[in-house]
Design a protein around this motif. Sequence first.
Motif, short mmCIF file in Angstrom:
data_model
loop_
_atom_site.label_atom_id
_atom_site.label_comp_id
_atom_site.label_asym_id
_atom_site.label_seq_id
_atom_site.Cartn_x
_atom_site.Cartn_y
_atom_site.Cartn_z
N SER A 1 0.89 -1.27 -0.01
CA SER A 1 0.05 0.06 -0.12
C SER A 1 1.07 1.04 -0.05
O SER A 1 2.12 1.14 0.37
N ASN A 2 0.34 2.29 -0.62
CA ASN A 2 1.08 3.65 -0.29
C ASN A 2 0.04 4.76 0.16
O ASN A 2 -0.80 5.19 -0.47
N PHE A 3 0.41 4.78 1.35
CA PHE A 3 -0.59 5.52 2.28
C PHE A 3 -0.13 7.00 2.19
O PHE A 3 1.31 7.30 2.64
N SER B 1 -4.34 5.23 -4.54
CA SER B 1 -4.35 4.52 -5.82
C SER B 1 -5.25 3.33 -5.61
O SER B 1 -5.76 2.67 -6.69
N ASP C 1 -5.06 5.59 0.81
CA ASP C 1 -4.28 4.90 -0.47
C ASP C 1 -5.00 5.53 -1.66
O ASP C 1 -6.17 5.10 -1.96
N TRP D 1 -5.71 8.04 7.13
CA TRP D 1 -4.74 7.69 6.13
C TRP D 1 -5.43 6.96 4.86
O TRP D 1 -6.36 6.40 5.16
N ARG E 1 -1.29 -6.96 -0.55
CA ARG E 1 -1.42 -5.82 0.29
C ARG E 1 -2.38 -6.34 1.38
O ARG E 1 -2.12 -5.94 2.59
N ARG F 1 -6.59 -0.76 -7.94
CA ARG F 1 -5.94 0.52 -8.68
C ARG F 1 -6.46 0.76 -10.03
O ARG F 1 -6.41 1.95 -10.32
#
Length: 529
Positions: free
Chosen positions: A117-119, A142, A140, A138, A302, A350
Motif C-alpha cells: 500500500s502507498n499511504f 491508488s 491510499d 490515512w 497488500r 488500482r
Amino acid sequence: MMQQYQEAKAAAGDALLLFRMGDFYELFFEDAKTAAHVLGLALTSRDKGDNPVPMAGFPHHQLDAYLAKIIAAGHRAAICEQVEDPKKAKGLVRREVTRIVTPGTLTDDSLLDPAASNFLAAVALPSAKGASRCGMAWVDVSTGRFHATTFASEQLPDHLARIRPAELLVSDDATKLPDDWTAGTAVTRRPAWAFGHTAAVEALAKHFGTRSLDGFGFDASPGADDAAALRAAGAILEYLAETQRASLAHIDRLVPFAAHTRLAIDPATRRSLELVATIRDGSRRGSLLGVIDRTVTGLGARLLADWLAAPLVDVAAINGRLDAVEELVADAALTSQLRESLRQIYDIERLLARVATGRASPRDLSFVGRTLAVLPKVKAKLTGRTSALLRELEQRLDLCGDIRGPLEKALVDDCPLVTRDGGFIRAGFSSQLDELRELMAGGKQWMAEYQAAESARTGIPNIKVGFNSVFGYYLEVTNPHRDKVPADYIRKQTVKNAERYITPELKEYEEKIVSADERAKELEVRLFG
C-alpha cells in the motif's frame, strides 16, 4: 510563453514544474538546475544573452521514469500539460497544472509496488491545552481506501510504525516529530486552518454527499473523541483536492479503524519481530511477510501485509479466518483452482481508481473487463462452502454483468496503452467509426487501382504510387519514361533515376484518407471519454 510558465510555477509552489512543450517536458530556472543534478539531465539555456534562462528537459514518453527519480530524491513534481489541441489553438496553446505528484499521492502502476500500500497520512495533534488524544487518518489514493482513528498521544509512534506512510501531513504550528518516528516518510507541513474541525466536517460531508458522518460511524461533535480523527481526514481531503485536481469519487467512504480489535505493537517490538520488513535493510524479503506471502494477486499481497501489521485480538474473528483456512487446506484441488482463477485477475482496486480519476487508458478498461470475466469462476468455486467467511465472500461477490457486457462489446481484445493511438474500439460498436475505417482500409485498394489506371493511360509500365512525409502520396516515373508524362502531372521531386509527381486526383483522395484517419481517432477518443 514564459509568462504562462511563471503563472504555472506560481500554482506549483515548491514542486518541480514539468512544463509540456510539444513532445518534451521542460524545466526552467532553479527547477532546471535541480533536475539537472537529480535526474542527470543536460543543463542548457533558453536565451544566449546577458541573462540566459537555465533549461533542462526530457521526452514526454519518459515521464514515468523521471517521476520515479524525482519522488525518490524527495521532491514533488507538478505536471503542466497542454490542455487544448495545438492544431485548434488560436495563438499560444493553453496549459494548466493538471496534478501535483508527491510520495503519498502516486496512482500510476509504474511508480507503485503492486504488493504494498502507498499511504498518505495526516496527524492532528491535541488542539486544546491539557488534551491527550491524537487523531490520524490515512488514505491510499491508488485504491481509495480511507481510514481514521483517535488514540492516546503516546501511541502515535505505534500507529506510524504500523501504517508506514509514504507521506505525512502535519500542521504548521505542530511541534516537530522525532526523526525515528518518521524515518522513510516525507513530512509535509500544511497550514493550520487545513486541520480545522468545522471545515473538515463540512468538506467530508460534501465529498461523500451526506448530511452528517454518523452513517460512517463517526461522532462529528466538536468535543467528541472522533473530532481529532475527522480533523486529520479533512486535512487529507483538502491536500488531495489541491494536488490531484481530478475526481476523487473512488474515495467513497471513511472507515473507522477499531484499534481495540487489533493487537497494539510498539515500534521496537515490531522491528525486532521483522513482521513486514527486515532490520538489516528494511526490505520485505527476509521478513515474516516475505516468508509466508504466497498470494497470487497484488490485492491479496497488500491485504496480507495489513493483517500481519495489525493482528486481530477478537477470538471469534480469528476463529472465522482459521475455519476458512482449514477448509481450503483440506481441499487441495479447490485451492489450486481458486489460485489459478485469481492469477487471471488484474489489480482491480488500482484500475478502478484510475477510472474514477479520469486517468485510465483503454488497456486499463480492457483489464477491468478481463477481471470481471473471471469472477463467475471464482464465485462458482466458493458456492456451497461450509465456513462462514467463505460463504460470506461468495454472497458479497457481485459479478457486475452490467459493466462487463458493455466493456466487452466496446473494446478490442488487445487495447493500446494510450487513447491517441486509436484502434481500441471494437468493430460494430459505432457505425460512424466503421464507415471511417472502411474508407481508410479502402485506400490501399484505390491506390492499386489508380496506379494500374495511370499505367494504362500513360503507357508507363513501371509507374508506382509512393508516400513520404514531406508531400504525401506521389507517382514515381523512371527516367527512361519521362517523355510519356502527361501535362496534368505536377513535378515535386527528383531522385536518382526517377522523377516524382502529384496529380489533383491523387491529392484529393489523399485528403479523404488522412481526414478519415484523424476523424476516426477523434471519434474513438470521444467514445472512450
